[in-house]
Design a protein around this motif. Structure first.
Motif, PDB file in Angstrom:
ATOM      1  N   PRO A 315      38.302  -0.459 -43.485  1.00 27.39           N
ATOM      2  CA  PRO A 315      37.479   0.567 -44.143  1.00 27.39           C
ATOM      3  C   PRO A 315      36.023   0.139 -44.170  1.00 27.39           C
ATOM      4  O   PRO A 315      35.705  -1.048 -44.020  1.00 27.39           O
ATOM      5  N   THR A 316      35.137   1.098 -44.368  1.00 27.74           N
ATOM      6  CA  THR A 316      33.738   0.758 -44.595  1.00 27.74           C
ATOM      7  C   THR A 316      33.442   0.678 -46.081  1.00 27.74           C
ATOM      8  O   THR A 316      32.666  -0.173 -46.517  1.00 27.74           O
ATOM      9  N   THR A 317      34.052   1.563 -46.872  1.00 24.98           N
ATOM     10  CA  THR A 317      33.793   1.557 -48.308  1.00 24.98           C
ATOM     11  C   THR A 317      35.094   1.709 -49.082  1.00 24.98           C
ATOM     12  O   THR A 317      36.096   2.211 -48.567  1.00 24.98           O
ATOM     13  N   LEU A 318      35.039   1.294 -50.339  1.00 25.31           N
ATOM     14  CA  LEU A 318      36.025   1.653 -51.341  1.00 25.31           C
ATOM     15  C   LEU A 318      35.337   2.599 -52.320  1.00 25.31           C
ATOM     16  O   LEU A 318      34.157   2.421 -52.623  1.00 25.31           O
ATOM     17  N   GLY A 319      36.058   3.597 -52.802  1.00 26.72           N
ATOM     18  CA  GLY A 319      35.464   4.561 -53.726  1.00 26.72           C
ATOM     19  C   GLY A 319      36.426   4.912 -54.829  1.00 26.72           C
ATOM     20  O   GLY A 319      37.649   4.818 -54.668  1.00 26.72           O
ATOM     21  N   SER A 320      35.879   5.340 -55.957  1.00 25.91           N
ATOM     22  CA  SER A 320      36.745   5.720 -57.076  1.00 25.91           C
ATOM     23  C   SER A 320      37.180   7.178 -56.998  1.00 25.91           C
ATOM     24  O   SER A 320      38.233   7.524 -57.522  1.00 25.91           O
ATOM     25  N   ASP A 321      36.382   8.041 -56.336  1.00 29.41           N
ATOM     26  CA  ASP A 321      36.584   9.487 -56.461  1.00 29.41           C
ATOM     27  C   ASP A 321      36.764   9.836 -57.936  1.00 29.41           C
ATOM     28  O   ASP A 321      37.679  10.575 -58.315  1.00 29.41           O
ATOM     29  N   HIS A 322      35.877   9.283 -58.755  1.00 31.99           N
ATOM     30  CA  HIS A 322      35.897   9.511 -60.208  1.00 31.99           C
ATOM     31  C   HIS A 322      35.722  11.006 -60.457  1.00 31.99           C
ATOM     32  O   HIS A 322      34.642  11.562 -60.261  1.00 31.99           O
TER      33      HIS A 322
END
Length: 475
Positions: A315-322
């Motif tokens: 992956p390039t990023t991790l995200g929360s999708d908060h």
């Protein structure tokens, strides 16, 4: 359009030295001192050479990481502030180690123009503990805006390829989607995509009718829609050379497709969320509406593939999708319950805990470097956030302290999102963020429970993005 406050302004004239035995730098984890003045890192040294009157912070055995970046949040301003706002969302962020967020456009009204970005920025001024950028939303009827988008206002654009309760605009027409990719390529804009095929969902809904349970809902939002949509994105990236970032990628097949596309040199990247690393479809039986998400939570094999991707640097990023909703909204019935959960406070804790437990043989320094990459350097490069994501001289003095072995259980009382609940309630985490600094000043101190100044800034950029596929050897 009005004046834009630049991220290069000095924001703090204090001199501070942070001393750490585990300083997470681009060159590895080592002991050192971070010297701070005027809100910037002035030096990273082996010893403390600051004047005697400098403020000193000793991180002890905690890891000192760059202030983390969550490039996928919904802080719900304007129009949806009954379930989240910037005061609450940014409190949750700094407690989770984040000092910068990139906010999504699906608000009321949606952020579909440069004027709307400036209006949103003005509305949250003085209300944010974190620095921020906005993804502009694609207006399907005006994709040409992306060809002339001012990078001082936005460098990325969100496209919904499938609809749900809060999606303001959905691109259903293939010609509109192609025009968006062409315009983004012309303007050097990074696309971020909710990549699921809406036509496939419509087909299944017409055949099966309305779902009668949350498990039925998941069956009507299958992996095949993501696979179809990712294949379309890859083809359009091939045709136009557009940089495309797949958000909340959820299945093994999608991960394989994007990795294969990258191997041919296509500029397609992907994000993995904390909830897809944490929950499987079996959790839906227990948690019901709390894990109703879009894309859906998948099976154990998919979760294992996503963790494998994290370990391999894919992956390039991790995200929360908060994406908070009130409990009343989440429990108003299967067909009307909106997808989404709060996650910015939990994300880095979740990933750190998962890495330590899945790979106990791995040295914690490796996990710390990986966290700094996925939630620091990589999103800073992808979204052109100068001065963010690295502990280096000249960077913004954004730091967070991670006590790596603290064990604690999350309760509803710990939740700082305005909605007041978390799908992770009752989880026992390993590791806790004990202090977060933005621009050299403390914005969260776990020892006192105190927050800092609500003077987070709108960030701008006119710099070209660095390569996001060069993963450090220690990741």
């Amino acid at each position: 359009m009005g004046a834009l406050r630049r991220s290069t302004e000095p924001v703090n004239t204090d001199t501070t030295v942070v001393t750490a035995r585990r300083l997470v730098t681009p060159d590895g984890v080592r002991p050192g001192c971070v010297h701070i003045a005027d809100g910037r890192i002035t030096a990273v040294t082996d010893t403390d050479t600051a004047p005697p009157d400098a403020t000193r912070l000793d991180a002890g055995d905690a890891y000192v990481l760059p202030g983390l970046i969550d490039s996928h949040v919904h802080f719900r301003t304007p129009g949806l502030t009954h379930k989240e706002d910037w005061e609450h969302g940014s409190r949750a962020a700094v407690m989770g180690g984040f000092t910068t967020v990139v906010d999504m456009p699906n608000t009321v009204p949606p952020t579909l123009s440069p004027e709307a970005i400036l209006a949103k920025s003005a509305e949250i001024s003085g209300r944010s503990l974190v620095d921020h950028r906005f993804h502009i939303g694609l207006d399907p009827d005006r994709p040409e805006i992306l060809a002339d988008l001012d990078p001082a206002l936005a460098t990325s654009a969100k496209i919904f390829m499938a609809g749900h309760h809060t999606a303001p605009t959905v691109v259903r027409d293939p010609d509109q989607l192609a025009r968006a990719f062409a315009s983004a390529a012309a303007g050097g804009v990074q696309l971020v995509l909710h990549a699921e095929d809406n036509a496939l969902f419509d087909l299944l809904d017409a055949w099966r009718g309305e779902p009668g349970s949350y498990l039925d809902y998941e069956q009507r939002r299958p992996r095949s829609a993501g696979i179809v949509a990712v294949a379309k994105v890859i083809e359009l990236a091939r045709r136009y050379g557009t940089r495309a970032h797949i958000l909340h990628l959820s299945s093994a097949e999608e991960a394989d497709l994007v990795c294969a596309a990258q191997a041919t040199g296509l500029p397609v990247t992907f994000e993995v969320t904390g909830h897809h690393l944490s929950f499987t479809d079996s959790d839906t039986r227990r948690l019901g509406a709390r894990t109703r998400l879009s894309p859906s939570i998948r099976g154990q094999a998919d979760q294992d593939r996503l963790w494998e991707a994290v370990r391999a640097g894919q992956p390039t990023t991790l995200g929360s999708d908060h994406a908070p909703h009130t409990i009343a909204e989440k429990t108003r019935g299967v067909t009307m319950s909106p997808p989404g959960l709060p996650g910015v406070q939990e994300l880095a804790h979740t990933v750190w805990t998962g890495m330590r437990r899945r790979w106990p043989e791995e040295h914690p320094d490796v996990a710390a470097a990986r966290l700094a990459h996925y939630l620091g350097a990589a999103p800073a490069d992808l979204f052109r956030l100068p001065g963010k994501g690295r502990i280096v001289p000249g960077a913004d003095a954004d730091l967070t302290f991670l006590a790596p072995d603290d064990t604690w259980m999350l309760s509803a009382a710990d939740v700082r999102a305005k909605c007041g609940w978390s799908a992770y309630e009752g989880w026992t985490f390993t590791g806790r963020f004990t202090r977060t600094l933005r621009a050299g000043r403390t914005v969260w101190d776990a020892s006192t429970g105190a927050f800092g100044a609500y003077d987070g800034r709108l960030l701008s950029s006119t710099t070209a993005p660095a390569s996001t596929r060069k993963v450090p050897a220690h990741v």
